[in-house]
Design an enzyme around this catalytic site. Structure first.
Site, PDB file in Angstrom:
ATOM      1  N   ASP A  35     -19.869   0.815  -7.609  1.00 17.13           N
ATOM      2  CA  ASP A  35     -21.067   0.228  -6.986  1.00 17.13           C
ATOM      3  C   ASP A  35     -22.306   1.040  -7.315  1.00 17.13           C
ATOM      4  OD1 ASP A  35     -18.607  -0.080  -5.363  1.00 17.13           O
ATOM      5  OD2 ASP A  35     -19.860  -1.396  -4.141  1.00 17.13           O
ATOM      6  N   LEU A  36     -22.151   2.357  -7.413  1.00 17.81           N
ATOM      7  CA  LEU A  36     -23.312   3.203  -7.682  1.00 17.81           C
ATOM      8  C   LEU A  36     -23.789   2.997  -9.120  1.00 17.81           C
ATOM      9  CD1 LEU A  36     -21.885   4.508  -5.152  1.00 17.81           C
ATOM     10  CD2 LEU A  36     -23.063   6.596  -5.790  1.00 17.81           C
TER      11      LEU A  36
END
Lengths: 405, 403
Positions: free
Chosen positions: A175-176
């Site tokens: 997600d990052l």
């Protein structure tokens, strides 16, 4: 006081978990103002995950250091998006902002009446970012996605793992990666808006944001007709290029060699200068071809030393080596300390929290962490009374009716 | 040059391999003019395989072809005094200068930030190095393998290892280097925004590859501070998920937490008897009895390929995905609809589809994409067209090994 690069940019974030919050946090490090919209009736699940501070009795919405670490600098308001008056409030908030972010399942914002067209009506040059597992359109647009899903579908997991092992989706931080790609897209949209006056809708696929990171490997398919396989730490041509066990419990050092000079230097440090002359290892190709044998030889040498000792010995002769650091080693390492990588922020219930400083060192506009994550609804008074200009009565009624909740 | 939101932004790149070129590609793919300054021998990536048709030609490298789309290439020898002089002329005409040499190199060449910013006070100069411009490891040598492991990210991989007998590894392919490139691009574009729209000026940005990767793995650090223990590769990921091998040998990854994920899976499989067992009745029990569950699921998956199972399980709302190799990513019907792959024509490799941007934009869908440049392809255009050297000068510069 040094200036902030993105001063004046206002972001309202309907996002949750990691992807959208990380995107706005990166921009907040450079001075963008971020307000997170949450509801006690729909709590960001990251508030409820991770390791909690305190014993079971104190576990609550304000106890997750994981949540803190991904929502730094953000302000917070609570709006119930299932309440029509809540939707009106959300729109009024959007009208005060430059950028809207969200990472709900595709279609949810539209159903709520907060789709791009709805928001454009209240703020014509709004920039809206939607992040989802597969992008909002297409046959899989409505499919569910979390980090391991993006890693798998995007092509990253297939390439990660031992050559004789299963594919691996990584440590759960995909997600990052999507959030970083999204931050660049949003900044480019801000540049474009300032030049042309036009906003835009950005529809980001988290799977594709993994795919582009392994672009060279994907491109192998049309260029050669083959799909590359996973290969642990190995390189396409460099050898040795591996991580070797060192003295201590589960301690490892990475060593990578590109040139004949580097290899000769490594052999000398190992006390085996003759290896550099051995036809089996004397040139780049031979080393690569015989890399397994070479790894065995090096693995026989490294356990006699700590990973830091090997790093120092090899760096002294121009060979690239670095420990495979643990978190504990990183936080006490003289280099990260000299680079001021860790600071504390004060959290009202968790106390002092250690966090990582931003990843760029600007000479004129230092990137900063100003505060911890928001306590749920902590900025309601400010946003609803000062920014949106509600009267005390209106505010009380909206709370009463649970539009603000 | 591509058409896109960053039209008008001028970038000069002096970088090799993946991280720096991928950073500048963020700009060029969105419409910025990026001039790539290559040593006369060319970017090292040109010598790395795989190559188009397995021909080790510097114009055939997948790594180079991917990371340098929409750029112009000029050759320039910065070790020569004349080369340094030419670079300064280019600096006068750029907004952003990105370089990835070891700390101290640009100063040694007389091309440090102080010198360059006196030529162009608005210059944004970004330096991308393994460990940054300061600190005890500043001069350490590192390749991708080293910075990735130095960031703490490698120690966690492969995630969910049964034990720590085997070595920690890197993320596959170019991922860790690309991470750094895009992280750097965000900071650089922020600095540009300040200069252009917030009354700012030029500045210097020091970006450490180790730190850019640490940013991605930031939860690892926070977790250590809470528990006092370092996470390792045997630790489970936060959302419990499972990897299952299907009948055709391909894999599928299925997310099993929270409970609704599990319920969707059970429905998708048609409520088989084993799912009703006591040992799989709660999240906690499913985590505890993970290995038994894996056995049952593997048995079931024998009847399917990963794509069939993917569509079947997603239809019930449970997150899962096939573990796609490059060919499968290329052939994905989703990528087709989103227009993820962009066809570009290259003089040496012809028309090929490249992975494009991971997002679509309603305002300025990037168009007019150009494949990566040949080595020195734009020498005449830049040196004569922009800097005003005559054709005769160019011959001399070439003979002297400057370009």
């Amino acid at each position: 006081m040094p200036e902030k690069a993105l001063k004046g940019i206002k972001i309202v974030n309907f996002g949750w978990v990691y992807a959208a919050p990380y995107c706005s946090m990166l921009l907040s490090f450079m001075g963008a103002d971020v307000v997170k919209v949450e509801s006690r009736l729909r709590v960001d699940q990251t508030r409820r995950t991770g390791v909690f501070v305190g014993d079971g009795a104190t576990v609550g919405l304000e106890s997750s250091p994981m949540f803190n670490n991904i929502n730094l600098n953000s302000k917070g308001v609570t709006i119930n998006l299932k309440n029509p008056k809540g939707i009106e409030l959300a729109k009024r908030l959007v009208a005060e902002c430059d950028v809207v972010m969200e990472n709900m399942r595709p279609g949810v914002m539209d159903k709520l009446g907060l789709g791009y067209e709805d928001l454009k009506a209240v703020k014509p040059d709004i920039i809206m970012l939607s992040m989802s597992g597969f992008g909002s359109k297409g046959p899989y647009g409505h499919y569910a996605g979390y980090a391991p899903v993006f890693a798998s579908f995007g092509g990253g997991a297939y390439l990660t793992g031992y050559s004789d092992g299963d594919p691996n989706t990584g440590s759960g931080v995909m997600d990052l990666r999507a959030g970083t790609a999204a931050a660049f897209a949003v900044l480019s949209a801000l540049v474009y808006r300032n030049r042309t006056g036009e906003g835009q809708y950005i529809d980001l696929s988290c799977s594709e944001s993994v795919g582009v990171l392994v672009g060279p490997e994907l491109l192998e398919y049309p260029l050669t007709g083959r799909s590359p396989e996973r290969c642990g730490n190995e390189d396409v041509i460099m050898a040795p290029h591996q991580v070797y066990r060192c003295k201590g419990d589960d301690k490892w050092v990475s060593i990578a060699v590109a040139t004949d000079e580097e290899f000769a230097a490594l052999c000398k440090v190992m006390g085996k200068p003759e290896l550099a002359e051995d036809p089996a290892y004397a040139d780049r190709y031979s080393r690569w071809e015989n890399r397994k044998e070479l790894d065995k030889i090096i693995s026989g040498w490294t356990p006699g030393y700590s990973h830091l000792e090997i790093t120092r010995m090899l760096q002294a002769v121009g060979v690239a080596a670095a420990p495979s650091f643990t978190a504990e080693e990183l936080v006490s390492d003289p280099h990260t300390i000299a680079r001021e990588k860790f600071i504390t922020v004060d959290h009202p219930t968790q106390g002092k929290k250690w966090v990582l400083t931003p990843p760029w060192k600007f000479s004129e506009t230092p990137a900063t962490i100003e505060k911890c994550c928001p306590v749920i609804g902590e900025d309601n008074d400010h946003f609803f009374l000062d920014v949106l200009g509600l009267s005390q009565e209106e505010y009380a009624i909206l709370k009463e009716e649970k539009a603000i909740e | 040059m591509a058409n896109g939101p960053l039209n008008g932004v001028k970038v000069l790149e002096y970088c090799e391999n993946v991280a720096g070129p991928y950073c500048a590609k963020q700009f060029s793919d969105l419409g910025a003019q990026v001039i790539k300054v290559e040593r006369p021998e060319g970017d090292e990536a040109r010598r790395r395989g795989p190559f188009y048709h397995d021909e080790a030609d510097p114009e055939h490298s997948a790594c180079f072809l991917f990371n340098n789309t929409n750029k112009k290439s000029i050759t320039l020898n910065l070790e020569s005094r004349k080369g340094q002089e030419i670079l300064k002329k280019l600096i006068a005409k750029t907004d952003i200068f990105l370089e990835d040499t070891q700390p101290g190199t640009m100063e040694r060449l007389g091309l440090g930030y102080d010198t360059l910013s006196s030529i162009n006070p608005g210059l944004i100069m970004a330096a991308l190095t393994p460990y940054g411009q300061t600190g005890p490891y500043r001069d350490y040598k590192a390749y991708y393998l080293n910075t990735f492991h130095a960031s703490g990210a490698g120690y966690l991989l492969p995630a969910d290892s049964p034990n720590t007998d085997r070595e920690p590894i890197k993320m596959g392919g170019s991922m860790g280097e690309s991470d750094i490139g895009i992280c750097a691009a965000v900071g650089i574009l922020g600095a540009y925004y300040w200069r252009e729209f917030n009354g700012g000026k030029g500045q210097y940005i020091d970006i450490s590859k180790q730190e850019a990767e640490m940013a991605i793995e930031r939860q690892n650090i926070a977790l250590y501070h809470e528990t006092g223990k370092s996470k390792t590769r045997t630790s489970n990921s936060a959302v419990r998920d499972i990897l299952i091998k299907c009948g055709d040998g391909s894999y599928i990854k299925i997310v099993l937490l929270p409970e609704n994920q599990w319920n969707g899976l059970v429905r998708a499989l048609g409520n088989p008897e084993w799912t009703k067992k006591e040992e799989f009745s709660t999240d906690a029990l499913r985590i505890k009895n993970y290995r038994q569950m894996e056995k049952y699921l593997t048995e079931t998956a024998k009847e399917y390929n990963s794509y069939q199972l993917f569509e079947k399980i997603q239809a019930e709302g449970t997150a899962c995905a096939p573990v796609c190799n490059a060919e499968q990513v290329y052939k994905s019907p989703q990528a087709e609809v989103r227009g993820f792959f962009v066809e570009m024509d290259h003089p040496a490799v012809g028309e090929i589809k490249y992975p494009g941007m991971p997002f679509t934009s309603s305002a300025v869908p990037p168009t007019d994409n150009q494949a990566a440049p040949l080595l020195g392809q734009n020498n005449e255009e830049i040196y004569s067209g922009i800097l005003g050297y005559s054709k005769e000068d160019l011959v001399k510069l070439k003979e002297a090994g400057v370009i």
